[in-house]
Write a protein that holds these residues in place. Sequence first.
Motif, PDB file in Angstrom:
ATOM      1  N   TYR A  78       0.964  -1.254   0.004  1.00  9.24           N
ATOM      2  CA  TYR A  78       0.122   0.014  -0.100  1.00  9.24           C
ATOM      3  C   TYR A  78       0.907   1.402   0.219  1.00  9.24           C
ATOM      4  O   TYR A  78       0.576   2.081  -0.823  1.00  9.24           O
ATOM      5  CB  TYR A  78      -0.994  -0.003   1.326  1.00  9.24           C
ATOM      6  N   ALA A  79       1.807   1.257   0.881  1.00  5.65           N
ATOM      7  CA  ALA A  79       2.602   2.302   1.105  1.00  5.65           C
ATOM      8  C   ALA A  79       3.359   2.652  -0.182  1.00  5.65           C
ATOM      9  O   ALA A  79       3.197   3.896  -0.640  1.00  5.65           O
ATOM     10  CB  ALA A  79       3.816   2.183   1.977  1.00  5.65           C
ATOM     11  N   ALA A  80       4.078   1.605  -0.932  1.00  2.09           N
ATOM     12  CA  ALA A  80       4.539   1.740  -2.205  1.00  2.09           C
ATOM     13  C   ALA A  80       3.617   1.981  -3.418  1.00  2.09           C
ATOM     14  O   ALA A  80       4.107   3.232  -4.152  1.00  2.09           O
ATOM     15  CB  ALA A  80       5.116   0.502  -2.681  1.00  2.09           C
ATOM     16  N   ALA A  81       2.669   1.503  -3.298  1.00  6.46           N
ATOM     17  CA  ALA A  81       1.621   1.620  -4.504  1.00  6.46           C
ATOM     18  C   ALA A  81       1.115   3.189  -4.529  1.00  6.46           C
ATOM     19  O   ALA A  81       0.998   3.991  -5.300  1.00  6.46           O
ATOM     20  CB  ALA A  81       0.454   0.749  -4.431  1.00  6.46           C
ATOM     21  N   GLY A  97       8.444  -0.087 -13.679  1.00  2.26           N
ATOM     22  CA  GLY A  97       9.312  -1.148 -14.476  1.00  2.26           C
ATOM     23  C   GLY A  97      10.313  -1.687 -13.410  1.00  2.26           C
ATOM     24  O   GLY A  97      10.429  -2.795 -13.375  1.00  2.26           O
ATOM     25  N   MET A  98      10.661  -1.053 -12.512  1.00  2.00           N
ATOM     26  CA  MET A  98      11.755  -1.409 -11.476  1.00  2.00           C
ATOM     27  C   MET A  98      11.003  -2.258 -10.551  1.00  2.00           C
ATOM     28  O   MET A  98      11.697  -3.225 -10.025  1.00  2.00           O
ATOM     29  CB  MET A  98      12.446  -0.278 -10.831  1.00  2.00           C
ATOM     30  N   VAL A  99       9.802  -2.179 -10.155  1.00  2.00           N
ATOM     31  CA  VAL A  99       8.924  -2.976  -9.302  1.00  2.00           C
ATOM     32  C   VAL A  99       8.677  -4.400 -10.177  1.00  2.00           C
ATOM     33  O   VAL A  99       8.733  -5.434  -9.315  1.00  2.00           O
ATOM     34  CB  VAL A  99       7.726  -2.307  -8.965  1.00  2.00           C
ATOM     35  N   LEU A 163      -2.117  -3.488  -6.425  1.00  2.00           N
ATOM     36  CA  LEU A 163      -2.840  -2.320  -5.694  1.00  2.00           C
ATOM     37  C   LEU A 163      -2.293  -1.036  -6.653  1.00  2.00           C
ATOM     38  O   LEU A 163      -3.280  -0.100  -6.472  1.00  2.00           O
ATOM     39  CB  LEU A 163      -2.036  -2.063  -4.663  1.00  2.00           C
ATOM     40  N   VAL A 164      -1.455  -1.176  -7.535  1.00  3.37           N
ATOM     41  CA  VAL A 164      -1.307   0.020  -8.199  1.00  3.37           C
ATOM     42  C   VAL A 164      -2.350   0.093  -9.371  1.00  3.37           C
ATOM     43  O   VAL A 164      -2.933   1.225  -9.669  1.00  3.37           O
ATOM     44  CB  VAL A 164       0.117   0.044  -8.918  1.00  3.37           C
TER      45      VAL A 164
ATOM     46  N   ILE C   9      10.143   5.930   0.952  1.00  2.00           N
ATOM     47  CA  ILE C   9       9.603   4.420   0.980  1.00  2.00           C
ATOM     48  C   ILE C   9       9.883   3.699  -0.387  1.00  2.00           C
ATOM     49  O   ILE C   9      10.226   2.590  -0.291  1.00  2.00           O
ATOM     50  CB  ILE C   9       7.864   4.771   0.982  1.00  2.00           C
ATOM     51  N   LEU C  10       9.731   4.452  -1.287  1.00  2.00           N
ATOM     52  CA  LEU C  10      10.054   3.789  -2.762  1.00  2.00           C
ATOM     53  C   LEU C  10      11.385   3.377  -2.769  1.00  2.00           C
ATOM     54  O   LEU C  10      11.734   2.379  -3.283  1.00  2.00           O
ATOM     55  CB  LEU C  10       9.716   4.778  -3.912  1.00  2.00           C
TER      56      LEU C  10
END
Lengths: 273, 338, 258
Positions: A78-81, A97-99, A163-164, C9-10
């Motif tokens: 959630y935080a990252a998205a 892309g990196m994810v 999530l994104v 965070i990222l």
Amino acid sequence: MFRNRREGLALALPAAIFSTLLFLVPVAILLSEAFRSDTGFSLQGYVDFFASPLNRSVFLRTLKLGVLVAGSAAIIGYAAAFCIVNLPGKARGTVFGMVVLPLMISPVARTYAWIVILGRTGIVNDAIVGLGLSASPIRLLFTETAVFLGLLQLFLPLMIISLVSAMENIPRDVIPAARVLGASWLNVFFKVILPLTKEGLVIGGTLVFTGALTAYITPAILGGSKVLMLETLLYQKVNVSNDFVSASVIAMILIAMSFAANLVLKRIATARS
Amino acid sequence: MKSTLSILAVSCAMGSAAMAADRTLTISVYSFAQDEYKEALYDPFEAICGCDVVVETGNSVERMAKIEANAADPVIDMAVISTQDALTLARKDLIAPLDPAKLTNFDKLYDTAKDPIGDHMAVGYTYYASSIVYRSDLVEIDSWGDLLGEELAGQVALPNITGTQGPLTVMMLGKALDAGTDLAPVITEIGAHADDIVTFYSRSSELVQLMNQEEVIAAPVGRFAWGSFEKSSLPFAWATPKEGQAGGMNVMVMTKNNGNEDLAYQFMDYWLSTEVQTKVAQMLVDSPANKDVVVSDEIAKNLTYGADVINALNIMPAAEIVDNRAAWVEQWNTEVIQ
Amino acid sequence: MRHFANWGILGLTLIFLIGPFVIIILAGASAGPNLAFPPEGLSLKWYAKVFTIESFRASFVLSMALAVFGTITALVLGIPAAYALNRYDLPGAETIRTIVAAPIIVPGIIVGLALLRYVVVPMNVTVTVALFMAHTALVLPYAVRVVSSSMHNLRADMEEAAVLLGCSRMQAFTKVVLPNIRGGVLAAFILGFVTSFNQVPVSLFLSGPGVRTLPIDMLAYMEITFDPSIAALSALLAFMSLAIVFVAERLLGFSRYV
């Protein structure tokens, strides 16, 4: 909603038939061995399975790690998205892309990377000793911690992607509007974000939890035979003891756990909204 | 829909392309050293027989599962596996007895290789010793008992009981502990030391990696893995424990009713010939089971070579492993893994 | 301030996700004989060695074909299914959803074994076809779910409006629905592709003489030696996939949709 059911079925059935014939039927035959005995139907396989203390502890460990991995993935996800959807277009593509990138790398290679990272002479232990947290390197490999990290790294991208793609559909002005109206961030999350992304959470959660349950290579390599999980135990039953009954029992348990997880997640998602 | 059909057509074509040649021998072998086998064995054999050799590789368990699954219409004509796996296949009636008269090189084999599992169900083609690899700069190993000693606590790995090496290690630990022939108390003893053992490995390549990153400084391993240790920049040594070395043998088997027996015999015989066994030995791939093979001292040093060495190996009868394995695994799971 | 927290965070997430990848690239560039980080000197010899290993070439082609054709087939089956599940009041919709999603939760090893024992052997199906079937079935859940999820938030009334304005149903689908779920379809394709390409447990039992997928081949290679060529190969494969994502981004504006 369109009302023409025949048209709808014609569109949906090919996929269902394909899955049924080429997938479910053979698997069902194999799984039925878990209920078969000389006298016909039997649940003895299950009774025997849970009678063994080792099997019970493997079951509990699998459940525990599955929940931990899925829960951690949801929080980080959630935080990252949220950060990703708020990025300007170009940076967003790059970060996304990196994810996705780790998913492109064979799980075999990613798991072996952890052997190097978590080893006695690896960078984590170098850091621990360097910072004076421990006088000598600690054993990280072949522990539950190692399996947890490996699984989280393996499946976190699936959660973030789910999530994104759910969050992109939240209308852009909803969150600022809620904030302007005085909602706290926690309120915004539970009242706005969660209800609007529940589909993504259910998909992501199921994917991660199921992935963690049925991953073979990661527990096999990072946990080894000392940290058995259901999938590695299943593998052992098929490969070593040729015990298809126990293997089918374990497979049934894994499937039941995945279904249960999916139901629980759906329940949580609907209860909140 | 059209694209689905064309894809199916493409995949069918891919499937049948491999079956093009007139005479084909399909063999199932361990995955290792395929380049060397191709040069020393497959290519020359193809030239002799005018046939195609199709090679299936993988670990023994998958390969056995496939032989069993395809029993009605065997895909594999001959396979090379461990003695205990051969016995398992024999008891399931999946392999056929061999006729020594059809193997011209049969008499050249060491006696223990001629009929290792009884009823001529298999013939040995290579031996391997099993001992302990250790870091000579950090420890000294002269007994199998050292594996459970104070000095190695937290830095030793053992092979998993489920693999080929596991029972051999338990057997040799039994000798060191004077436990007699019953291995149950030995497994209990390993269980008592479980916390001191880093892991129970299942692949020797995994062990090589663990030892190279100093996770583990001593572990029992088959001689076939020695080459990987020797290449390392770290000082590894091969122990000669006072209880002796354990040993094993890999064998060839013929699948039942494969309809390709003549070609399979021809291939087996060629593999057992002095010529091929010498070539394979010189490549440090397999130690010969053919007595007539002569290699230099330099080569011999890296193999399990010669009557003296082979006769001194502690080889566990395949029947003992097959009969007891389920009980060992059960006991291992409750006492060692927990 | 919020910007800073965002990137924090990222950053941490990306280090966790990408770190192992960097280590794999560098470990593959080691001059020494073992997988190690930091590498023992730098050299490209392991990257070069990958191309000399013959079996990798054949298994790469097979894996590529399976991933591309399997995923396309899954999409051909999956997009209509996802559409029907979203737009029609279907009898047994939940059952269909469950059936289509089922392959995801069945442990791979059971799938491989089941197909080998009850399809390949009794029906005399070649291993390649069985692999194609298994991989398509495995990708199907991703196709349906991801496409479905991107369709879910697309309001049905736009399409109804298009029909009212004189579009045929097919036109409404291609003009209204398809452009809006393009990102979902692409995401499903990429997810499906990587799932198929990296699949191990299912393919473990579904390999035959001369027919073996790349990950199985890599695993087999690693049973013999742990040299850094596997790290090098993994890095090369990842770069290849990265190129695919990059092209997708350029051609279709991936990030706008995902």
